[in-house]
Design an enzyme around this catalytic site. Structure first.
Site, PDB file in Angstrom:
ATOM      1  N   CYS A   1       0.826  -1.208   0.000  1.00 46.05           N
ATOM      2  CA  CYS A   1       0.000   0.000   0.000  1.00 46.05           C
ATOM      3  C   CYS A   1       0.868   1.270   0.000  1.00 46.05           C
ATOM      4  O   CYS A   1       1.482   1.562  -1.018  1.00 46.05           O
ATOM      5  CB  CYS A   1      -0.989  -0.047   1.164  1.00 46.05           C
ATOM      6  SG  CYS A   1      -2.440   0.952   0.857  1.00 46.05           S
TER       7      CYS A   1
ATOM      8  N   HIS B   1      -3.046  -5.312   1.828  1.00 38.49           N
ATOM      9  CA  HIS B   1      -2.345  -5.481   3.112  1.00 38.49           C
ATOM     10  C   HIS B   1      -2.278  -6.933   3.572  1.00 38.49           C
ATOM     11  O   HIS B   1      -3.021  -7.325   4.478  1.00 38.49           O
ATOM     12  CB  HIS B   1      -3.093  -4.697   4.196  1.00 38.49           C
ATOM     13  CG  HIS B   1      -2.962  -3.222   4.078  1.00 38.49           C
ATOM     14  ND1 HIS B   1      -1.918  -2.519   4.645  1.00 38.49           N
ATOM     15  CD2 HIS B   1      -3.742  -2.312   3.455  1.00 38.49           C
ATOM     16  CE1 HIS B   1      -2.062  -1.231   4.377  1.00 38.49           C
ATOM     17  NE2 HIS B   1      -3.160  -1.073   3.660  1.00 38.49           N
TER      18      HIS B   1
ATOM     19  N   GLU C   1      -0.358  -8.218   5.565  1.00 39.57           N
ATOM     20  CA  GLU C   1       0.014  -8.279   6.996  1.00 39.57           C
ATOM     21  C   GLU C   1      -1.209  -8.207   7.903  1.00 39.57           C
ATOM     22  O   GLU C   1      -1.111  -8.443   9.099  1.00 39.57           O
ATOM     23  CB  GLU C   1       1.015  -7.163   7.322  1.00 39.57           C
ATOM     24  CG  GLU C   1       0.458  -5.749   7.372  1.00 39.57           C
ATOM     25  CD  GLU C   1       0.249  -5.127   5.997  1.00 39.57           C
ATOM     26  OE1 GLU C   1       0.332  -5.850   4.975  1.00 39.57           O
ATOM     27  OE2 GLU C   1      -0.024  -3.913   5.941  1.00 39.57           O
TER      28      GLU C   1
HETATM   29  N1  GLN Z   1      -3.688   6.308   1.115  1.00 35.51           N
HETATM   30  C1  GLN Z   1      -2.360   6.067   1.617  1.00 35.51           C
HETATM   31  C2  GLN Z   1      -1.335   6.856   0.826  1.00 35.51           C
HETATM   32  O1  GLN Z   1      -1.640   7.444  -0.136  1.00 35.51           O
HETATM   33  C3  GLN Z   1      -2.027   4.602   1.594  1.00 35.51           C
HETATM   34  C4  GLN Z   1      -2.992   3.838   2.480  1.00 35.51           C
HETATM   35  C5  GLN Z   1      -2.444   2.605   3.093  1.00 35.51           C
HETATM   36  O2  GLN Z   1      -1.231   2.377   3.159  1.00 35.51           O
HETATM   37  N2  GLN Z   1      -3.338   1.797   3.589  1.00 35.51           N
HETATM   38  O3  GLN Z   1      -0.196   6.874   1.185  1.00 35.51           O
END
Ligand code: GLN
Length: 192
Positions: A77, A174, A176
């Site tokens: 992410c 994610h 994790e």
């Molecule tokens: N929206 C976050 C970003 O732009 C990422 C979200 C996340 O890691 N769950 O950095």
């Protein structure tokens, strides 16, 4: 083998817990010297602008780039955003992967969702072909892949949510946050 988890902001503790569960030696990375002797590094989810600012502050950006030129890095992410070459706006990026990422690609109403994905690479690597239950939280989409990048997983509409370039791995979701550790095992295998 020892693996690091970048521990500046975000859900690094969940990655550490998964590595522990797998019996892998792990360490929280906060300073350049913490990278010494690691077989691979995970950059967790969180807020990519914050992680980038803190990494710049602690003098980690160039050491992380050097690390990623030789050794495996997996970004989940926000971590995937940091690995990208381009996110269409100005923020600190490692630029290690030849991908363009769109942040918060699912808009406001659908900030978070869960979906089962078909991930052939995981099935091949772990021998377990069960669908992968992926959790998306204000997630990015991988919009463009360079010629050296392979897609690993797509949504039913074809949008790419996991990709690999050599030993570099990016997932929009994610792993994790689930009990399914196949992605962690896949990543550990990249380092072997
Ligand atoms: N929206 C976050 C970003 O732009 C990422 C979200 C996340 O890691 N769950 O950095």
């Amino acid at each position: 083998m020892k693996f690091g988890v970048l521990a500046l902001q975000g859900d690094f503790a969940e990655h550490i817990a998964t590595l522990k569960r797998l019996g892998v030696e792990e360490v929280e990375v906060r300073l350049p010297r913490d990278l010494e002797g690691l077989s691979g590094l995970i950059i967790p989810g969180g807020e990519s602008t914050t992680i980038g600012k803190l990494a710049t502050w602690y003098g980690l950006m160039e050491p992380l780039r050097e690390f990623g030129r030789e050794r495996p890095i997996w970004g989940t992410c926000a971590g995937a955003i940091l690995l990208a070459r381009d996110v269409g706006r100005d923020q600190p990026l490692l630029g290690l992967m030849d991908i363009t990422v769109v942040r918060n690609a699912f808009g406001r109403q659908v900030d978070s969702f869960e979906i089962d994905l078909n991930v052939p690479a995981l099935a091949n690597s772990t021998g377990d072909a069960a669908p992968y239950h992926a959790i998306f939280i204000r997630a990015p989409i991988i919009e463009r892949l360079g010629p050296s990048v392979q897609p690993l997983a797509t949504l039913p509409d074809g949008r790419i949510v996991a990709a690999q370039q050599g030993k570099l791995l990016a997932t929009s979701f994610h792993p994790e946050l689930t009990r399914d550790d196949r992605f962690h095992r896949y990543f550990i295998r990249l380092a072997e």
